[in-house]
Design a protein around this motif. Structure first.
Motif, PDB file in Angstrom:
ATOM      1  N   TRP A 184       0.840  -1.150   0.100  1.00 40.35           N
ATOM      2  CA  TRP A 184      -0.037  -0.044   0.120  1.00 40.35           C
ATOM      3  C   TRP A 184       0.986   1.146   0.154  1.00 40.35           C
ATOM      4  O   TRP A 184       0.560   2.112  -0.691  1.00 40.35           O
ATOM      5  CB  TRP A 184      -0.891   0.015   1.159  1.00 40.35           C
ATOM      6  N   ARG A 243      -5.931  -1.375   5.846  1.00 42.35           N
ATOM      7  CA  ARG A 243      -5.779   0.232   5.408  1.00 42.35           C
ATOM      8  C   ARG A 243      -7.411   0.724   5.520  1.00 42.35           C
ATOM      9  O   ARG A 243      -7.411   1.807   4.931  1.00 42.35           O
ATOM     10  CB  ARG A 243      -5.303   0.306   3.910  1.00 42.35           C
ATOM     11  N   HIS A 244      -8.343  -0.152   5.651  1.00 41.81           N
ATOM     12  CA  HIS A 244      -9.652   0.273   5.864  1.00 41.81           C
ATOM     13  C   HIS A 244      -9.876   1.031   7.229  1.00 41.81           C
ATOM     14  O   HIS A 244     -10.972   2.080   7.396  1.00 41.81           O
ATOM     15  CB  HIS A 244     -10.757  -0.817   5.713  1.00 41.81           C
ATOM     16  N   HIS A 245      -8.977   0.969   8.067  1.00 42.78           N
ATOM     17  CA  HIS A 245      -9.181   1.854   9.431  1.00 42.78           C
ATOM     18  C   HIS A 245      -8.744   3.475   9.073  1.00 42.78           C
ATOM     19  O   HIS A 245      -7.879   3.556   8.447  1.00 42.78           O
ATOM     20  CB  HIS A 245      -8.335   1.156  10.471  1.00 42.78           C
ATOM     21  N   PRO A 246      -9.875   4.056   9.951  1.00 42.91           N
ATOM     22  CA  PRO A 246      -9.544   5.664   9.566  1.00 42.91           C
ATOM     23  C   PRO A 246      -7.899   5.814  10.049  1.00 42.91           C
ATOM     24  O   PRO A 246      -7.591   5.631  11.116  1.00 42.91           O
ATOM     25  CB  PRO A 246     -10.690   6.125  10.601  1.00 42.91           C
ATOM     26  N   GLU A 260      -4.735   4.691   6.337  1.00 45.58           N
ATOM     27  CA  GLU A 260      -4.822   4.638   4.749  1.00 45.58           C
ATOM     28  C   GLU A 260      -3.749   5.860   4.574  1.00 45.58           C
ATOM     29  O   GLU A 260      -3.073   5.620   3.420  1.00 45.58           O
ATOM     30  CB  GLU A 260      -6.038   4.991   4.097  1.00 45.58           C
TER      31      GLU A 260
END
Lengths: 612, 76
Positions: free
Chosen positions: A181, A306-309, A312
């Motif tokens: 990512w 990476r979906h956690h606030p 990302e």
């Protein structure tokens, strides 16, 4: 910190290297983030200096930027992302003093140390032709040497020019600094930095992440619960069958490029309302289960998190392993498994951010209760950007002839062989967006190396076949052209686990230093013993004559667990019966007068004291 | 609630999916183009917005109506 000088590569003319000085907004030190701990643990498993986790990479230089502009961009990159100026050392040691020794180091005693300022030596080369190809070779050369994590910047780079104009930046990066990512983040920023744009500072850095994970309200509680339930329902190993003489090198990786598999996976995903990532995960699980004789498959998925606030926007390793247990029950079809498996994979991706120390403790506790090490060395990693393909061939998956024609383009290939990998099997996609680029690595101490290649063609066959017909899970091995592993007489299923009974009895005898012991499969009608699944009503009972120091179920269980460490063929008895004297014959153990019996798992377990 | 859930789907997708398209879709959310990572963001958004626990093993959570029904059931 210092950087290693750029490598010398044939085909390129080396020009004088340049030095980039950088000065970031801050420096500092903190505990490792949970994501850093995951990579750190993996690097510790390898020998020091092993470059396995190095990333070779190239970034094109577009436009008319000169060398100074490119070097400024490199400096800005290192300044804005603290992960690119971070060293890893034992707490209390200065840079350069920590050698990272200690194979069991999970990162608890290691710190991340961000240098506020420093220098980076950047090689400069002139390519006569094909600068991108030359840069890729140069990047591979730069990545061929392991990083000194305590003393070296986690980035090495060189500029490849053509006729004096920079064309490509060749990089070697430590996986401790960046994950997939993060690489995409850097790739998106790079042309803007070269153009001299002033980018907003990243919203989060690994130092911030470490503070968040150690806050008074840390995340991960739900993920821990997910792990606990998964550990309890997973087979104790997918590799509970006889080992074989390993090949040399022991770990073998094959790859496949199959547009047909991608088209078929897209069709299945659309039909069943799932993602192509889930299709590939479930297909991998079904193939593994078919080969190893399981109706429940456990895979560790690499979760990007990476979906956690906030996460990302962070450059740095955030990925952790997530446990995915998929039921592949008798009578069900591959389509059934896709629908169920998709929910399991989504739950896994949702629960991949956790404190590794807490999960490790839960893992150990489950092993103690189960009676065997819990071996979860089967992995799946989907590295595709956004987890999907783009630009697949416009082939109607319902057109069997067209799909067959597309299959003529399938290519399989040998990737490499390695002496040490922390996996018994590893399924992974490649990043190519226009085809199913897929890889299988196997541990040849358990499966022949050619199984890796056959699993790839088997995966394609399974997906293509499932588009046009229902595939019962019981037929997956046959459809995929794979042979289930043979288990000799004496192996039996106890719950989710296959057990070598003679070896287990031998283990009990060796652990207790006596021939006066036996292991018997008994009915567990009282609810003790194995969990749901095949052989659910069965449990192993270990009978032995008590001896000094081995006169309680707890003491015997401790001795058995020590002796069974690392083995996938044996299972500690669920119940121990200690007798005063052996029976007249081997069949007489259950009728022997008993001194004490119990599970031996905990002092408070349902232990019954008899006659003492 | 259906409209609000559709708005959150759009938000989770980073604006890639339009609310109108989500409301009109007759296919699953993955088929509409919602990626795995966006789906996970959506679940987090739904739990915060509606103060509920979304059980990913609950089934039929791959469509807008399935999600609405699941949340409504959670809030009873």
């Amino acid at each position: 910190m210092t950087a290693s000088p750029p490598a010398q590569v044939t085909g390129l003319t080396a020009l004088p290297p340049r030095t980039v000085e950088f000065r970031g907004a801050r420096g500092g030190q903190a505990a490792l983030t949970w994501g850093q701990q995951g990579i750190w643990r993996s690097t510790r498993w390898l020998d020091d200096g092993d470059p396995y986790f190095n990333l070779a990479w190239t970034l094109p230089v577009t436009g008319a930027a000169g060398l100074d502009a490119v070097l400024r961009a490199v400096g800005r990159l290192v300044e804005r992302h603290e992960t690119l100026r971070t060293a890893f050392a034992r707490a209390g040691e200065g840079a350069g003093e920590g050698d990272g020794e200690g194979g069991e180091d999970g990162g608890e005693d290691t710190v991340q140390r961000v240098s506020r300022e420093g220098r980076l030596t950047v090689g400069v080369y002139e390519a006569a032709a094909r600068p991108m190809s030359a840069a890729k070779e140069l990047a591979a050369e730069l990545a061929a040497t392991g990083f000194d994590y305590a003393a070296e910047l986690p980035i090495r780079c060189a500029v490849v020019c053509q006729r004096g104009r920079p064309r490509v930046l060749a990089l070697a990066l430590s996986h401790l600094a960046l994950d997939g990512w993060s690489l995409n983040m850097v790739a998106a920023e790079w042309p803007r930095l070269v153009a001299g744009e002033d980018l907003p500072e990243p919203g989060r850095q690994p130092l911030d992440q470490a503070a968040f994970e150690r806050s008074d309200s840390p995340p991960g509680g739900q993920a821990l619960w997910h792990w606990r339930t998964g550990l309890a329902s997973a087979p104790r190993s997918m590799f509970d069958f006889p080992m074989r003489e390993p090949e040399e090198p022991r770990f073998v990786r094959h790859g496949m490029d199959s547009p047909a598999a991608a088209v078929a996976a897209e069709a299945l995903a659309a039909r069943h309302g799932v993602t192509t990532s889930s299709v590939l995960t479930v297909a991998s699980a079904a193939l593994l289960a078919a080969v190893t004789g399981h109706r429940t498959a456990a895979l560790q998925l690499i979760v990007s998190n990476r979906h956690h606030p906030g996460m990302e926007a962070m450059a740095g390793p955030a990925a952790q392993d997530g446990l995915c247990v998929i039921e592949l029950g008798a009578g069900a079809t591959f389509a059934d498994a896709l629908r169920h498996g998709h929910r399991r994979t989504m739950a896994t991706y949702r629960n991949g951010h956790y404190d590794p120390a807490l999960v490790h403790a839960a893992w150990e506790a489950e092993a103690w209760d189960r009676g065997a090490d819990i071996d979860l060395d089967a992995f799946f990693n989907d590295v595709r950007q956004a987890g999907r393909w783009q630009g697949l061939p416009p082939v109607d998956p319902g057109d069997a002839a067209a799909l067959a024609t597309l299959r003529a383009r399938t290519r399989t290939f040998f990737v490499g062989a390695y002496s040490k990998v922390k996996a018994r099997i590893f399924f992974a996609t490649g990043p190519t967006p226009s085809t199913c680029e897929f890889y299988v690595l196997v541990d040849t101490a358990f499966l022949p190396g050619d199984v890796a290649g056959r699993m790839l063609t088997g995966l394609e066959e399974l997906l293509v076949r499932a588009v046009s017909e229902e595939v019962p899970l019981d037929r997956v091995a046959k459809v995929a052209g794979l042979d289930p592993v043979p288990r000799p007489t004496g192996w039996t299923a106890i719950g989710h686990d296959w057990v070598d009974l003679p070896a287990t009895e031998e283990l009990l005898r060796r652990a207790c230093g006596t021939d006066l012991a036996a292991v018997v499969v008994e009915d567990a009608s009282d609810g003790a013993g194995a969990g749901a699944g095949d052989g659910a009503a069965a449990r192993l009972t270990g009978y032995l004559v008590a001896s000094p120091g081995l006169d309680t179920p707890e003491a015997v269980h401790s001795a058995v667990m020590r002796a069974a460490a690392g083995r996938t063929d044996v299972l500690a008895p669920h119940h121990y019966v200690l007798c005063a004297a052996p029976p007249a014959g081997p069949a007489g153990w259950p009728a022997c007068p008993r001194l004490i019996e119990g599970g031996g798992r905990a002092p408070s377990s349902a232990m019954t004291v008899l006659g003492r | 609630m259906r409209e609000r859930v559709a708005e959150l789907v759009s938000k989770a997708s980073g604006g890639d999916l339009a609310v109108a398209d989500i409301l009109a879709a007759e296919c699953s959310l993955p088929a509409l183009g919602l990626t795995s990572i966006a789906y996970l963001r959506l679940i987090d958004l739904l739990e915060v917005e509606f103060d509920c626990d979304v059980d990913l093993d609950g089934g039929h959570l791959d469509t807008l109506d399935g999600l609405v029904e699941h949340i409504a059931g959670q809030r009873k």
